[in-house]
Design an enzyme around this catalytic site. Sequence first.
Site, PDB file in Angstrom:
ATOM      1  N   SER A 120       0.841  -1.195   0.000  1.00 47.97           N
ATOM      2  CA  SER A 120       0.000   0.000   0.000  1.00 47.97           C
ATOM      3  C   SER A 120       0.874   1.242   0.000  1.00 47.97           C
ATOM      4  CB  SER A 120      -0.886   0.011   1.245  1.00 47.97           C
ATOM      5  OG  SER A 120      -0.094   0.271   2.387  1.00 47.97           O
ATOM      6  N   LYS A 121       0.223   2.369  -0.227  1.00 45.55           N
ATOM      7  CA  LYS A 121       0.941   3.634  -0.224  1.00 45.55           C
ATOM      8  C   LYS A 121       1.584   3.866   1.138  1.00 45.55           C
ATOM      9  CE  LYS A 121       0.085   8.564  -0.643  1.00 45.55           C
ATOM     10  NZ  LYS A 121       1.362   8.849  -0.017  1.00 45.55           N
ATOM     11  N   ARG A 122       0.889   3.397   2.175  1.00 49.12           N
ATOM     12  CA  ARG A 122       1.419   3.588   3.530  1.00 49.12           C
ATOM     13  C   ARG A 122       2.769   2.878   3.732  1.00 49.12           C
ATOM     14  NH1 ARG A 122      -2.714   1.750   7.078  1.00 49.12           N
ATOM     15  NH2 ARG A 122      -4.142   2.408   5.448  1.00 49.12           N
ATOM     16  N   ASP A 174       5.349   5.184   2.434  1.00 55.23           N
ATOM     17  CA  ASP A 174       5.590   6.293   3.364  1.00 55.23           C
ATOM     18  C   ASP A 174       6.411   5.818   4.561  1.00 55.23           C
ATOM     19  OD1 ASP A 174       4.072   7.784   1.669  1.00 55.23           O
ATOM     20  OD2 ASP A 174       2.236   7.683   2.873  1.00 55.23           O
TER      21      ASP A 174
END
Length: 504
Positions: A261-263, A266
């Site tokens: 995921s994008k998380r 990050d």
Amino acid sequence: MSQKVRVRFAPSPTGALHIGGVRTALYNYLFAKKHHGDFILRIEDTDSQRFVPGAEEYIIEALTWLGLQFDEGTHLGGAYAPYRQSDRKDIYKKYVDVLLEKGAAYIAFDTPAELAAKRELVGNFQYDASTRGSMRNSLTLSKEEVKALIDAGDQYVVRFKIDPNQDVLVNDVIRGEVKYNSSVLDDKVLYKSADQLPTYHLANIVDDHLMEISHVIRGEEWLPSSPLHVLLYRAFGWEDTMPLFAHLPLLLKPEGNGKLSKRDGDRLGFPVFPLEWKDPASGEISSGYRESGYLPEAVINFLALLGWNPGNDQEIMTMTELIDLFSLEKCSKSGAKFDYEKGKWFNHQYIQLRPNSEIAKIFYPILEDKGIDVPVEYVETVVGLVKERVSFVKELWGQSSFFFIAPTAYDEKVVKKRWKEESPAQMTELIEVLKGIDDFSAHNQEEIVKGWIESKGYHLGNVMNAFRLALVGESKGPHIFDITAAIGKDEAIARLEKAILNIK
Ligand code: GLU
């Protein structure tokens, strides 16, 4: 394969293209090119609620950057145009009517409130063969009632009438035969009168049929939709020309558990988007591979191996080689861990493979920003000397700044260890030796300087370490005589003089 290979990448413009979507596009491209087929961009924007401005342009820019050239698409046109689903409304309406006429679909008037009430009443409510008889639709209302409701402007949807308890076989090139029972499916909404748009499922099938798509290569998350798609082909009577399915494995978190995921990006500091993306609603900026300094060929090679391999250990492959070697049969069923360190490794490899002149071109603006003004050829030489030490072009400065500016300070620890009592005297002598060298090539310098050291009985390591400290300001950098050959005789001597004067 008798039919011409035609594959499509069919993203919905709902935001930045995720890196998993890029891999889907890549596999479609490789497959198409391998079989001399067509690679088509179709924009699936029938869900107006989720439409994000700029997303379509972003997708095209990203795939163009990566070298994935389409043959047909929204931006190119083609024999099957239009390629944007919102421009194909009339086509879908026609096919919705076909299903209604065949009795394969029906009109339903249940309002969202009515549906919610039903869900409240019946646990696990599903709109299907077991419940449709108790709902407000064209199967339970008379023809006249239906007409009256439509004439009165009541909103409705068209639902697919799924017969329960049928076997649905999905033949997947990667997964083999996957068997479903139609009873697990609900009567999917195919069309909404409110916006006069079909839903994803209907538009997707109609377009694949009309655009003569031969293979549907898409992410695993679409596997659960495939039995419905097979049933739609059946309902239209298009089974004979149904495309073959290939559902690609998921991209997993670097740790391996769960979907990337994008998380994760990050959290661990890597991009999950090909290009930087600014969310038009929130203004939030997400990093991209391009802006982070990845070369497109590195991203391609990295992604190609996330879910596929050529069957041997070969890792570095050009696009041409990938096209040549690619096959859907060699794609894996199980998810691929997103090992972003491997992505960096690929970037390192491709920096080595790119000609120095091209890396210099990317490095040049960084130098200009620092106020450095040198000939391009000089930058090329420097790049050639230090590029093996970097994974990104932006790291070149840290490895090469001393080629452009003389040290202004000397690393204290290195001074302590490397600048001996005899160093000033030896460096003074070295200046004279250098002055006497006409052919200042690295090779010739090395021979003469080493000859001098030997004749004097000096300790080779000590002299060279002090020399490096004077040139670089610390103990890093490539071969000493490559540095001096690059910066030139005068500069090398000036740095020695400065060091003798300044190092205490
Ligand atoms: N519009 C779908 C997506 O966003 C396409 C899925 C498919 O390729 O059928 O991925």
